[in-house]
Design a protein around this motif. Structure first.
Motif, PDB file in Angstrom:
ATOM      1  N   ALA A 246       0.802  -1.219   0.000  1.00  0.00           N
ATOM      2  CA  ALA A 246       0.000   0.000   0.000  1.00  0.00           C
ATOM      3  C   ALA A 246       0.835   1.270   0.000  1.00  0.00           C
ATOM      4  O   ALA A 246       0.310   2.349  -0.213  1.00  0.00           O
ATOM      5  N   ASP A 247       2.135   1.193   0.248  1.00  0.00           N
ATOM      6  CA  ASP A 247       2.971   2.392   0.213  1.00  0.00           C
ATOM      7  C   ASP A 247       3.657   2.567  -1.135  1.00  0.00           C
ATOM      8  O   ASP A 247       4.643   3.271  -1.253  1.00  0.00           O
ATOM      9  N   GLY A 251       2.866   8.997   0.084  1.00  0.00           N
ATOM     10  CA  GLY A 251       2.090  10.178   0.428  1.00  0.00           C
ATOM     11  C   GLY A 251       0.634  10.129   0.039  1.00  0.00           C
ATOM     12  O   GLY A 251      -0.111  11.069   0.306  1.00  0.00           O
ATOM     13  N   PHE A 252       0.185   9.034  -0.605  1.00  0.00           N
ATOM     14  CA  PHE A 252      -1.221   8.949  -1.018  1.00  0.00           C
ATOM     15  C   PHE A 252      -1.966   8.009  -0.079  1.00  0.00           C
ATOM     16  O   PHE A 252      -1.512   6.897   0.190  1.00  0.00           O
ATOM     17  N   ASP A 253      -3.115   8.445   0.412  1.00  0.00           N
ATOM     18  CA  ASP A 253      -3.882   7.711   1.419  1.00  0.00           C
ATOM     19  C   ASP A 253      -4.916   6.816   0.741  1.00  0.00           C
ATOM     20  O   ASP A 253      -6.041   7.234   0.472  1.00  0.00           O
ATOM     21  N   GLY A 288      -9.301  15.633  -6.264  1.00  0.00           N
ATOM     22  CA  GLY A 288      -8.801  16.815  -6.962  1.00  0.00           C
ATOM     23  C   GLY A 288      -7.707  17.524  -6.190  1.00  0.00           C
ATOM     24  O   GLY A 288      -6.712  17.961  -6.771  1.00  0.00           O
ATOM     25  N   GLN A 289      -7.854  17.631  -4.884  1.00  0.00           N
ATOM     26  CA  GLN A 289      -6.821  18.271  -4.077  1.00  0.00           C
ATOM     27  C   GLN A 289      -5.541  17.444  -4.071  1.00  0.00           C
ATOM     28  O   GLN A 289      -4.443  17.991  -4.123  1.00  0.00           O
ATOM     29  N   PHE A 290      -5.669  16.115  -4.041  1.00  0.00           N
ATOM     30  CA  PHE A 290      -4.486  15.271  -4.086  1.00  0.00           C
ATOM     31  C   PHE A 290      -3.807  15.383  -5.448  1.00  0.00           C
ATOM     32  O   PHE A 290      -2.586  15.369  -5.559  1.00  0.00           O
ATOM     33  N   GLY A 291      -4.653  15.491  -6.514  1.00  0.00           N
ATOM     34  CA  GLY A 291      -4.076  15.556  -7.848  1.00  0.00           C
ATOM     35  C   GLY A 291      -3.234  16.791  -8.068  1.00  0.00           C
ATOM     36  O   GLY A 291      -2.322  16.788  -8.878  1.00  0.00           O
ATOM     37  N   ARG A 292      -3.558  17.896  -7.331  1.00  0.00           N
ATOM     38  CA  ARG A 292      -2.763  19.114  -7.506  1.00  0.00           C
ATOM     39  C   ARG A 292      -1.458  19.059  -6.716  1.00  0.00           C
ATOM     40  O   ARG A 292      -0.576  19.872  -6.936  1.00  0.00           O
ATOM     41  N   ALA A 293      -1.369  18.097  -5.767  1.00  0.00           N
ATOM     42  CA  ALA A 293      -0.109  17.943  -5.029  1.00  0.00           C
ATOM     43  C   ALA A 293       0.899  17.224  -5.907  1.00  0.00           C
ATOM     44  O   ALA A 293       0.562  16.331  -6.658  1.00  0.00           O
ATOM     45  N   ARG A 341      -5.191  -2.564  -8.039  1.00  0.00           N
ATOM     46  CA  ARG A 341      -4.400  -3.681  -8.571  1.00  0.00           C
ATOM     47  C   ARG A 341      -2.965  -3.269  -8.865  1.00  0.00           C
ATOM     48  O   ARG A 341      -2.030  -4.054  -8.706  1.00  0.00           O
ATOM     49  N   ARG A 342      -2.803  -2.053  -9.294  1.00  0.00           N
ATOM     50  CA  ARG A 342      -1.446  -1.617  -9.648  1.00  0.00           C
ATOM     51  C   ARG A 342      -0.641  -1.148  -8.444  1.00  0.00           C
ATOM     52  O   ARG A 342       0.583  -1.330  -8.403  1.00  0.00           O
ATOM     53  N   TYR A 343      -1.307  -0.540  -7.470  1.00  0.00           N
ATOM     54  CA  TYR A 343      -0.563   0.139  -6.407  1.00  0.00           C
ATOM     55  C   TYR A 343      -0.833  -0.391  -5.004  1.00  0.00           C
ATOM     56  O   TYR A 343      -0.249   0.085  -4.044  1.00  0.00           O
ATOM     57  N   GLY A 344      -1.714  -1.356  -4.861  1.00  0.00           N
ATOM     58  CA  GLY A 344      -1.961  -1.926  -3.558  1.00  0.00           C
ATOM     59  C   GLY A 344      -3.184  -1.340  -2.894  1.00  0.00           C
ATOM     60  O   GLY A 344      -3.663  -0.266  -3.238  1.00  0.00           O
TER      61      GLY A 344
END
Length: 365
Positions: A246-247, A251-253, A288-293, A341-344
């Motif tokens: 999952a990591d 930085g993505f939850d 959207g807020q995560f995408g701008r980070a 599937r790709r990132y956990g």
């Protein structure tokens, strides 16, 4: 009356357009309004723009602070762009009250402001309403940067095959999407079940939404080698040991992402369209807020998938029926499945559940 329009809807909006309003406090009643102002400044927190409507309220049925949902009627030109009103030459319009017009220079009978030529307000364009090429919204799969449809074709022996065709989508048009390039009129596209076909293409390493040219089997899409078919029933496994931890996206939850998604799922399971709408708004805003980070360690595919999550959430929010919301949720589920599937996934096993009765027994995950 003021509305909040999504950033993705700005290309559709024009001064003078007609709007149909539904008022939560007045069920069953409809009101008409006219777009009289579009705010030139966007709210960066909500990614929306204020739109003012002029609405007749002779019996004072509308009260300050009421919640309103509006559908703005947008005629489209042949090239898929929004067409403006086709006023006769010389028409003058009041900038404050766009329903007030005159065949020449005059003062507005409502506010006494001098009317201006319609062309000065972008109401007359060289793009009259026409018949653009459209396909069902559900036929278009998109990551946010790349979009495709699956086109059905029949071989000489009568076998039907499906080809991934990259397209350039234009504006949404109710339950349809304008296609600017990549498709010809008369071709048959898959309107229901496209994500299932795309998942099979990814498993087999063929051209698909995430693999433009086909690059062999992706090991994160099922067990087995790159050349054979996936093991039967692999998708029903309770645990996927080949999934990345999952990591994998620093930085993505993922846990919050899945929790927001399940809020929408629970609302639709309860046939609560309003709760599904609110859940979709929350999910789109959070993503959207995560995408701008800036994620320095993210791979190239992850921002595209984030954009896909946001687009499908916004589409669910725009849907005006439970059926439309469920169609958007199906495609949202497809993008989320690809992400996990790709990132956990969050801690614990994850199941992808198939309902064979969904969408008139077409089935959906």
């Amino acid at each position: 009356m003021e509305l909040n329009a999504f950033e993705s809807d700005l290309g559709l909006l024009r001064f003078g357009q007609t709007a149909r309003l539904a008022i939560a406090a007045l069920p069953g009643e409809e009101f008409d309004g006219v777009v009289s102002f579009i705010d030139p400044v966007m709210d960066e927190a909500t990614r929306s723009v204020r739109v003012r409507l002029d609405v007749a309220n002779p019996q004072y049925r509308l009260k300050p602070g009421m919640l309103v949902r509006a559908d703005i009627l947008v005629p489209l030109a042949d090239d898929g762009s929004a067409a403006a009103h086709d006023y006769p030459d010389g028409t003058h319009v009041c900038p404050m009250h766009p329903t007030e017009t005159a065949p020449g220079p005059a003062d507005c009978p409502v506010c006494d402001m001098a009317m201006v030529p319609a062309e000065n307000l972008d109401l007359i364009e060289a793009r009259p309403a026409g018949e653009p090429l459209v396909v069902p919204e559900s036929a278009v799969l998109s990551t946010g940067r790349r979009s495709l449809v699956y086109v059905a074709a029949t071989d000489g022996d009568g076998t039907t095959r499906y080809e991934a065709r990259e397209v350039t989508p234009g504006l949404p048009a109710g339950p349809f999407r304008v296609i600017l390039s990549g498709l010809d009129a008369g071709e048959v596209v898959v309107a229901s079940g496209a994500f299932q076909i795309d998942s099979a293409m990814q498993i087999q390493g063929k051209a698909s939404l995430m693999q433009a040219g086909g690059a062999g089997r992706d090991p994160f899409f099922g067990p087995g080698g790159h050349d054979g078919d996936p093991a039967p029933g692999w998708y029903a496994a309770a645990e996927r040991t080949e999934w990345r931890p999952a990591d994998a996206v620093p930085g993505f939850d993922m846990e919050t992402l899945v929790a927001r998604y399940l809020e929408v799922a629970d609302a639709l399971a309860a046939d609560d369209g309003d709760a599904a709408h609110m859940g979709a708004v929350k999910l789109a805003g959070w993503v959207g807020q995560f995408g701008r980070a800036s994620g320095a360690d993210w791979d190239d595919a992850f921002p595209d998938l984030l954009a896909g999550l946001q687009e499908q959430s916004a589409r669910l929010d725009r849907a005006d029926s439970l059926g439309g919301q469920r169609l958007a949720f199906r495609d949202l589920s497809g993008v989320l499945t690809t992400v996990l599937r790709r990132y956990g996934a969050p801690a614990g096993p994850v199941r992808s559940i198939f309902c064979p009765m969904a969408f008139d027994e077409a089935g959906a995950f």
